[in-house]
Write an enzyme that holds these catalytic residues in place. Structure first.
Site, PDB file in Angstrom:
ATOM      1  N   PRO A  12      -6.370   8.839  -1.166  1.00  0.00           N
ATOM      2  CA  PRO A  12      -6.568   9.583  -2.397  1.00  0.00           C
ATOM      3  C   PRO A  12      -6.531   8.741  -3.666  1.00  0.00           C
ATOM      4  O   PRO A  12      -5.716   7.828  -3.795  1.00  0.00           O
ATOM      5  CB  PRO A  12      -5.425  10.601  -2.403  1.00  0.00           C
ATOM      6  CG  PRO A  12      -4.481  10.157  -1.350  1.00  0.00           C
ATOM      7  CD  PRO A  12      -5.257   9.344  -0.372  1.00  0.00           C
ATOM      8  N   ASN A  13      -7.434   9.086  -4.556  1.00  0.00           N
ATOM      9  CA  ASN A  13      -7.554   8.505  -5.906  1.00  0.00           C
ATOM     10  C   ASN A  13      -8.166   7.104  -5.925  1.00  0.00           C
ATOM     11  O   ASN A  13      -8.464   6.573  -6.993  1.00  0.00           O
ATOM     12  CB  ASN A  13      -6.200   8.505  -6.641  1.00  0.00           C
ATOM     13  CG  ASN A  13      -5.655   9.909  -6.788  1.00  0.00           C
ATOM     14  OD1 ASN A  13      -6.374  10.788  -7.273  1.00  0.00           O
ATOM     15  ND2 ASN A  13      -4.448  10.151  -6.348  1.00  0.00           N
ATOM     16  N   ARG A  20      -9.379   4.125 -12.986  1.00  0.00           N
ATOM     17  CA  ARG A  20      -7.984   4.566 -12.918  1.00  0.00           C
ATOM     18  C   ARG A  20      -7.031   3.402 -13.228  1.00  0.00           C
ATOM     19  O   ARG A  20      -7.032   2.392 -12.521  1.00  0.00           O
ATOM     20  CB  ARG A  20      -7.759   5.033 -11.471  1.00  0.00           C
ATOM     21  CG  ARG A  20      -6.348   5.304 -11.109  1.00  0.00           C
ATOM     22  CD  ARG A  20      -6.198   5.358  -9.585  1.00  0.00           C
ATOM     23  NE  ARG A  20      -4.879   5.840  -9.259  1.00  0.00           N
ATOM     24  CZ  ARG A  20      -4.312   5.671  -8.081  1.00  0.00           C
ATOM     25  NH1 ARG A  20      -4.951   5.053  -7.107  1.00  0.00           N
ATOM     26  NH2 ARG A  20      -3.106   6.130  -7.861  1.00  0.00           N
ATOM     27  N   TYR A  25      -4.578  -1.432 -11.229  1.00  0.00           N
ATOM     28  CA  TYR A  25      -5.446  -1.506 -10.038  1.00  0.00           C
ATOM     29  C   TYR A  25      -6.688  -2.375 -10.237  1.00  0.00           C
ATOM     30  O   TYR A  25      -7.466  -2.549  -9.290  1.00  0.00           O
ATOM     31  CB  TYR A  25      -5.848  -0.089  -9.598  1.00  0.00           C
ATOM     32  CG  TYR A  25      -4.657   0.757  -9.204  1.00  0.00           C
ATOM     33  CD1 TYR A  25      -3.900   0.439  -8.077  1.00  0.00           C
ATOM     34  CD2 TYR A  25      -4.258   1.863  -9.968  1.00  0.00           C
ATOM     35  CE1 TYR A  25      -2.792   1.190  -7.722  1.00  0.00           C
ATOM     36  CE2 TYR A  25      -3.152   2.629  -9.618  1.00  0.00           C
ATOM     37  CZ  TYR A  25      -2.429   2.290  -8.500  1.00  0.00           C
ATOM     38  OH  TYR A  25      -1.329   3.028  -8.139  1.00  0.00           O
ATOM     39  N   ASN A  73      -5.424   1.712   3.183  1.00  0.00           N
ATOM     40  CA  ASN A  73      -4.619   1.932   1.983  1.00  0.00           C
ATOM     41  C   ASN A  73      -4.484   3.453   1.858  1.00  0.00           C
ATOM     42  O   ASN A  73      -5.392   4.121   1.373  1.00  0.00           O
ATOM     43  CB  ASN A  73      -5.309   1.354   0.749  1.00  0.00           C
ATOM     44  CG  ASN A  73      -4.480   1.556  -0.511  1.00  0.00           C
ATOM     45  OD1 ASN A  73      -3.521   2.327  -0.517  1.00  0.00           O
ATOM     46  ND2 ASN A  73      -4.862   0.883  -1.584  1.00  0.00           N
ATOM     47  N   ALA A  76      -1.029   7.465  -2.131  1.00  0.00           N
ATOM     48  CA  ALA A  76       0.300   8.091  -2.196  1.00  0.00           C
ATOM     49  C   ALA A  76       0.734   8.711  -0.865  1.00  0.00           C
ATOM     50  O   ALA A  76       1.930   8.930  -0.649  1.00  0.00           O
ATOM     51  CB  ALA A  76       0.326   9.145  -3.304  1.00  0.00           C
ATOM     52  N   GLU A  97      -1.572  -2.170   6.707  1.00  0.00           N
ATOM     53  CA  GLU A  97      -1.477  -1.350   5.492  1.00  0.00           C
ATOM     54  C   GLU A  97      -1.601  -2.257   4.261  1.00  0.00           C
ATOM     55  O   GLU A  97      -0.940  -3.292   4.192  1.00  0.00           O
ATOM     56  CB  GLU A  97      -0.123  -0.635   5.485  1.00  0.00           C
ATOM     57  CG  GLU A  97       0.083   0.205   4.239  1.00  0.00           C
ATOM     58  CD  GLU A  97       1.296   1.106   4.388  1.00  0.00           C
ATOM     59  OE1 GLU A  97       1.362   1.875   5.375  1.00  0.00           O
ATOM     60  OE2 GLU A  97       2.186   1.044   3.533  1.00  0.00           O
ATOM     61  N   HIS A  99      -1.770  -2.409  -0.077  1.00  0.00           N
ATOM     62  CA  HIS A  99      -1.642  -1.814  -1.412  1.00  0.00           C
ATOM     63  C   HIS A  99      -2.084  -2.833  -2.439  1.00  0.00           C
ATOM     64  O   HIS A  99      -1.639  -3.993  -2.391  1.00  0.00           O
ATOM     65  CB  HIS A  99      -0.193  -1.395  -1.689  1.00  0.00           C
ATOM     66  CG  HIS A  99       0.283  -0.392  -0.691  1.00  0.00           C
ATOM     67  ND1 HIS A  99      -0.143   0.908  -0.709  1.00  0.00           N
ATOM     68  CD2 HIS A  99       1.061  -0.535   0.396  1.00  0.00           C
ATOM     69  CE1 HIS A  99       0.388   1.538   0.322  1.00  0.00           C
ATOM     70  NE2 HIS A  99       1.114   0.689   1.013  1.00  0.00           N
ATOM     71  N   ARG A 106       7.721  -1.079  -8.413  1.00  0.00           N
ATOM     72  CA  ARG A 106       7.274  -0.019  -9.325  1.00  0.00           C
ATOM     73  C   ARG A 106       8.302   1.121  -9.264  1.00  0.00           C
ATOM     74  O   ARG A 106       9.496   0.848  -9.181  1.00  0.00           O
ATOM     75  CB  ARG A 106       5.855   0.439  -8.926  1.00  0.00           C
ATOM     76  CG  ARG A 106       4.802  -0.669  -9.105  1.00  0.00           C
ATOM     77  CD  ARG A 106       3.405  -0.189  -8.737  1.00  0.00           C
ATOM     78  NE  ARG A 106       2.972   0.911  -9.600  1.00  0.00           N
ATOM     79  CZ  ARG A 106       1.912   1.692  -9.333  1.00  0.00           C
ATOM     80  NH1 ARG A 106       1.190   1.480  -8.233  1.00  0.00           N
ATOM     81  NH2 ARG A 106       1.580   2.657 -10.157  1.00  0.00           N
TER      82      ARG A 106
HETATM   83  C1  DQA Z   1      -1.491   2.193  -3.906  1.00  0.00           C
HETATM   84  C2  DQA Z   1      -0.039   2.397  -4.312  1.00  0.00           C
HETATM   85  C3  DQA Z   1       0.387   3.839  -4.124  1.00  0.00           C
HETATM   86  O1  DQA Z   1       1.740   4.010  -4.488  1.00  0.00           O
HETATM   87  C4  DQA Z   1      -0.465   4.728  -5.012  1.00  0.00           C
HETATM   88  O2  DQA Z   1      -0.119   6.081  -4.809  1.00  0.00           O
HETATM   89  C5  DQA Z   1      -1.925   4.502  -4.821  1.00  0.00           C
HETATM   90  C6  DQA Z   1      -2.411   3.138  -4.659  1.00  0.00           C
HETATM   91  C7  DQA Z   1      -1.980   0.756  -4.180  1.00  0.00           C
HETATM   92  O3  DQA Z   1      -3.059   0.405  -3.677  1.00  0.00           O
HETATM   93  O4  DQA Z   1      -1.318  -0.005  -4.895  1.00  0.00           O
HETATM   94  O5  DQA Z   1      -2.723   5.432  -4.899  1.00  0.00           O
HETATM   95  O6  DQA Z   1      -1.619   2.437  -2.523  1.00  0.00           O
END
Ligand code: DQA
Length: 146
Positions: A12-13, A20, A25, A73, A76, A97, A99, A106
């Protein structure tokens, strides 16, 4: 030697990369990132993004028969999706995984990853290079477990 097939999943996102919170990011869009990954690795890569937990789980299930491994990835969902943890365990293929940001430095809630224990490794805070490192980890893992 035949190329490995590796799936890269973004949760998501992450469709909003480039727009964003670019201070966290980065400025690359998801398309830019995916192109960068495919141009940086030997494996054949396929890309998937969804904002929906069930769609991500359905795609994870495809890894069992169609891919040699997966870089994920989970966004959240990382911090609370036991359903994604179970899906990764269920397919019995190597997952890494990734990020983009340094989740351990954070907010408190980001320090917890319920999905990482199902993966062979967690890479965090290396920016989008982390995805390339993730694919390479899977290549090494598959080649050393033949
Ligand atoms: C993330 C870190 C997560 O905490 C966050 O919710 C994301 C992006 C990252 O790529 O740093 O959506 O996975």
């Amino acid at each position: 030697m035949e190329k490995l097939r590796i799936l890269v999943i973004n949760g998501p996102n992450l469709n909003l990369l480039g727009v964003r919170e670019p201070g966290i990011y980065g400025a690359m869009t998801l398309d830019d990132v995916n192109r960068f990954i495919s141009e940086s690795v030997d494996s054949e890569t396929e890309f998937f993004q969804s904002n929906h937990e069930g769609a991500i789980i359905d795609k994870i299930h495809e890894v069992r028969d169609k891919f040699d491994g997966c870089v994920i990835n989970p966004g959240a969902y990382t911090h609370y999706s036991y359903a994604i943890y179970d899906a990764i365990r269920a397919v019995e293929k190597p997952f890494v995984e990734v990020h983009i940001s340094d989740v351990d430095n954070r907010e408190e809630f980001r320090k917890i990853s319920v999905t990482a224990p199902a993966c062979i490794e967690k890479i965090s805070g290396h920016g989008v290079k982390g995805y390339v490192e993730g694919v390479k980890k899977i290549e090494e893992y598959v080649n050393s477990h033949k």
